[in-house]
Design an enzyme around this catalytic site. Sequence first.
Site, mmCIF file in Angstrom:
data_model
loop_
_atom_site.group_PDB
_atom_site.id
_atom_site.type_symbol
_atom_site.label_atom_id
_atom_site.label_comp_id
_atom_site.label_asym_id
_atom_site.label_seq_id
_atom_site.Cartn_x
_atom_site.Cartn_y
_atom_site.Cartn_z
ATOM 1 N N LYS A 7 1.555 2.151 7.202
ATOM 2 C CA LYS A 7 1.875 1.404 8.422
ATOM 3 C C LYS A 7 2.693 2.256 9.382
ATOM 4 O O LYS A 7 3.269 3.285 9.003
ATOM 5 C CB LYS A 7 2.664 0.130 8.076
ATOM 6 C CG LYS A 7 1.844 -0.938 7.402
ATOM 7 C CD LYS A 7 0.556 -1.268 8.131
ATOM 8 C CE LYS A 7 0.748 -2.037 9.415
ATOM 9 N NZ LYS A 7 -0.595 -2.369 10.032
ATOM 10 N N ASP A 33 -3.240 -6.298 15.601
ATOM 11 C CA ASP A 33 -2.527 -5.010 15.530
ATOM 12 C C ASP A 33 -2.677 -4.213 16.819
ATOM 13 O O ASP A 33 -1.947 -3.255 17.050
ATOM 14 C CB ASP A 33 -2.989 -4.178 14.317
ATOM 15 C CG ASP A 33 -4.487 -3.946 14.302
ATOM 16 O OD1 ASP A 33 -5.204 -4.539 15.132
ATOM 17 O OD2 ASP A 33 -4.946 -3.155 13.459
ATOM 18 N N HIS A 88 -0.883 2.351 16.084
ATOM 19 C CA HIS A 88 -1.153 1.212 16.991
ATOM 20 C C HIS A 88 -0.110 1.156 18.107
ATOM 21 O O HIS A 88 0.620 0.170 18.263
ATOM 22 C CB HIS A 88 -1.192 -0.104 16.204
ATOM 23 C CG HIS A 88 -2.262 -0.120 15.145
ATOM 24 N ND1 HIS A 88 -3.606 -0.191 15.446
ATOM 25 C CD2 HIS A 88 -2.182 -0.038 13.793
ATOM 26 C CE1 HIS A 88 -4.312 -0.159 14.326
ATOM 27 N NE2 HIS A 88 -3.469 -0.058 13.311
ATOM 28 N N GLU A 114 -5.925 5.436 13.401
ATOM 29 C CA GLU A 114 -6.887 4.553 14.058
ATOM 30 C C GLU A 114 -7.608 5.172 15.251
ATOM 31 O O GLU A 114 -8.569 4.589 15.747
ATOM 32 C CB GLU A 114 -6.219 3.229 14.488
ATOM 33 C CG GLU A 114 -5.263 3.300 15.664
ATOM 34 C CD GLU A 114 -3.842 3.708 15.270
ATOM 35 O OE1 GLU A 114 -3.624 4.069 14.106
ATOM 36 O OE2 GLU A 114 -2.964 3.670 16.149
ATOM 37 N N TYR A 130 -1.112 5.014 10.333
ATOM 38 C CA TYR A 130 -1.498 4.106 11.423
ATOM 39 C C TYR A 130 -0.316 3.979 12.370
ATOM 40 O O TYR A 130 0.837 3.855 11.917
ATOM 41 C CB TYR A 130 -1.836 2.709 10.871
ATOM 42 C CG TYR A 130 -3.145 2.634 10.134
ATOM 43 C CD1 TYR A 130 -4.355 2.843 10.798
ATOM 44 C CD2 TYR A 130 -3.185 2.339 8.779
ATOM 45 C CE1 TYR A 130 -5.562 2.773 10.114
ATOM 46 C CE2 TYR A 130 -4.389 2.267 8.092
ATOM 47 C CZ TYR A 130 -5.573 2.487 8.770
ATOM 48 O OH TYR A 130 -6.763 2.417 8.102
ATOM 49 N N ARG A 147 0.844 -1.190 0.000
ATOM 50 C CA ARG A 147 0.000 0.000 0.000
ATOM 51 C C ARG A 147 0.886 1.248 0.000
ATOM 52 O O ARG A 147 2.076 1.164 0.259
ATOM 53 C CB ARG A 147 -0.906 0.010 1.248
ATOM 54 C CG ARG A 147 -2.035 -0.988 1.173
ATOM 55 C CD ARG A 147 -2.818 -1.054 2.472
ATOM 56 N NE ARG A 147 -2.027 -1.594 3.560
ATOM 57 C CZ ARG A 147 -2.435 -1.672 4.821
ATOM 58 N NH1 ARG A 147 -3.631 -1.220 5.148
ATOM 59 N NH2 ARG A 147 -1.660 -2.184 5.739
HETATM 60 N N1 NAD Z 1 -4.963 -7.275 11.308
HETATM 61 C C1 NAD Z 1 -5.298 -6.321 10.452
HETATM 62 O O1 NAD Z 1 -4.771 -6.237 9.352
HETATM 63 C C2 NAD Z 1 -6.398 -5.356 10.811
HETATM 64 C C3 NAD Z 1 -7.023 -4.570 9.830
HETATM 65 C C4 NAD Z 1 -8.071 -3.728 10.197
HETATM 66 C C5 NAD Z 1 -8.467 -3.645 11.537
HETATM 67 N N2 NAD Z 1 -7.803 -4.407 12.456
HETATM 68 C C6 NAD Z 1 -8.163 -4.400 13.889
HETATM 69 O O2 NAD Z 1 -9.385 -5.106 14.104
HETATM 70 C C7 NAD Z 1 -9.903 -4.680 15.370
HETATM 71 C C8 NAD Z 1 -11.390 -4.374 15.226
HETATM 72 O O3 NAD Z 1 -11.571 -3.204 14.427
HETATM 73 P P1 NAD Z 1 -13.022 -2.611 14.085
HETATM 74 O O4 NAD Z 1 -12.829 -1.537 13.092
HETATM 75 O O5 NAD Z 1 -13.959 -3.709 13.802
HETATM 76 O O6 NAD Z 1 -13.422 -1.928 15.461
HETATM 77 P P2 NAD Z 1 -14.908 -1.485 15.872
HETATM 78 O O7 NAD Z 1 -14.733 -0.426 16.913
HETATM 79 O O8 NAD Z 1 -15.744 -1.193 14.680
HETATM 80 O O9 NAD Z 1 -15.507 -2.817 16.547
HETATM 81 C C9 NAD Z 1 -14.979 -3.362 17.708
HETATM 82 C C10 NAD Z 1 -16.094 -4.016 18.454
HETATM 83 O O10 NAD Z 1 -15.519 -4.737 19.571
HETATM 84 C C11 NAD Z 1 -16.501 -4.689 20.579
HETATM 85 N N3 NAD Z 1 -15.921 -5.100 21.852
HETATM 86 C C12 NAD Z 1 -15.140 -4.393 22.708
HETATM 87 N N4 NAD Z 1 -14.867 -5.142 23.791
HETATM 88 C C13 NAD Z 1 -15.494 -6.346 23.613
HETATM 89 C C14 NAD Z 1 -15.607 -7.530 24.379
HETATM 90 N N5 NAD Z 1 -15.036 -7.627 25.583
HETATM 91 N N6 NAD Z 1 -16.322 -8.555 23.855
HETATM 92 C C15 NAD Z 1 -16.912 -8.472 22.650
HETATM 93 N N7 NAD Z 1 -16.856 -7.350 21.882
HETATM 94 C C16 NAD Z 1 -16.162 -6.303 22.372
HETATM 95 C C17 NAD Z 1 -17.008 -3.256 20.539
HETATM 96 O O11 NAD Z 1 -18.258 -3.111 21.216
HETATM 97 C C18 NAD Z 1 -17.120 -3.032 19.041
HETATM 98 O O12 NAD Z 1 -18.424 -3.316 18.545
HETATM 99 C C19 NAD Z 1 -9.043 -3.466 15.758
HETATM 100 O O13 NAD Z 1 -8.047 -3.870 16.670
HETATM 101 C C20 NAD Z 1 -8.416 -3.052 14.479
HETATM 102 O O14 NAD Z 1 -7.204 -2.322 14.674
HETATM 103 C C21 NAD Z 1 -6.797 -5.246 12.113
#
Ligand code: NAD
Length: 371
Positions: free
Chosen positions: A75, A270, A96, A118, A94, A15
């Site tokens: 990143k 992340d 993190h 983020e 980003y 990216r």
């Molecule tokens: N690995 C990757 O490449 C990548 C890419 C994009 C996003 N992410 C990560 O994915 C994660 C989720 O992102 P998102 O955009 O969906 O966030 P989001 O805020 O849209 O959703 C997160 C959800 O988790 C819920 N939550 C919080 N604590 C909880 C618990 N104890 N039990 C159950 N649910 C709970 C919240 O209520 C919320 O609905 C983040 O850490 C983000 O950084 C990773």
Amino acid sequence: MIIGVPKEIKNHEYRVGMVPSSVRELTNKGHVVYVETNAGLGIDFNDQDYIDAGASILNTAKEVFEKAEMIVKVKEPQAVERAMLRQDQLLFTYLHLAPDLPQTNDLVSSGAVCIAYETVTDNRGGLPLLAPMSEVAGRMSIQAGAMALEKSKGGRGMLLGGVPGVEPAKIVIIGGGMVGTNAAQMAVGLGADVVILDRSIDALRRLNAQFDNRVKAIYSTAAAIEKHVLEADLVIGGVLVPGAAAPKLVTKEHIKQMKPGSAIVDVAIDQGGCVETSHATTHQDPTYIVDDVVHYCVANMPGAVARTSTVALNNATLPYIIKLADLGYRNALLQDKHLLNGLNVMHGKITCKEVAEALGLEFVDPKILLA
Ligand SMILES: NC(=O)c1ccc[n+]([C@@H]2O[C@H](COP(=O)([O-])OP(=O)(O)OC[C@H]3O[C@@H](n4cnc5c(N)ncnc54)[C@H](O)[C@@H]3O)[C@@H](O)[C@H]2O)c1
């Protein structure tokens, strides 16, 4: 403003911080943009495309960092990039930081102003610059999980949707936000048996309505997580507590008791991951096995579909890049409380409460620093 776009250097990261059409928006407004040579080549944006959009091409990241007042990336800056940051520089990417003390320490020492995509917020309580990547990662998580369940990867040899006469896989999605909802959309489409756990009642109501009872939306307690994770063929970790390290909701003990050959895709890696046995992996070597459970923990999942991801990310970041370039960081942050929420580190101080708490470091109110 002078804006610099270096080539990303993280493993298999193709990216790029700005696509040519975004560059053109900035150069049209009189800003100067330097792009490192071949920064977008991996996704078919070549140097000439950037030149046509009004950018100048530089040969090395060092030159880009030396010239730019604002660095726009994707990143988090790697150690060699952090060493090039200056105290009069603005970094927009980003970060993190919550699970990453070495990076936080380097950004603090650099003195630079560091705004993390983020933690920028919006009026609806969402995270507009995380959302596009979460849409991509959520959709990809089901593809990744499907592969992890194949025998050759150590999985239990299950097709997610089953076939007529054979039960589909049970997919348990923890976190029903952007990642969880997009994962559910793919999982439902494949005909899997889908459970989503969230602790937000509003999220559960929305999921119930959106999927017309095709998913079971369950309130997230330790007991509910344990019950469903132990029954799961595939677990998707998509929780987020904004800015903070992900809570470890799936424990080592759960992993020991899960079905042999079941799989976990910990998208929240992340932010440190929501599974105790997770550690970050790369696209080159995405999975590993603990107690017969296949773990997929790639921290930059959208990097695999880099062209789609870059364009989606730029659509979301461009208005903020323009605002920062037009107004300068101080005025832009003072005028926009949602952009201010993105400020994580400024002039050697941590200005994001969740990051400071996660790392046991001192928090300084950004408004005091900006005054
Ligand atoms: N690995 C990757 O490449 C990548 C890419 C994009 C996003 N992410 C990560 O994915 C994660 C989720 O992102 P998102 O955009 O969906 O966030 P989001 O805020 O849209 O959703 C997160 C959800 O988790 C819920 N939550 C919080 N604590 C909880 C618990 N104890 N039990 C159950 N649910 C709970 C919240 O209520 C919320 O609905 C983040 O850490 C983000 O950084 C990773």
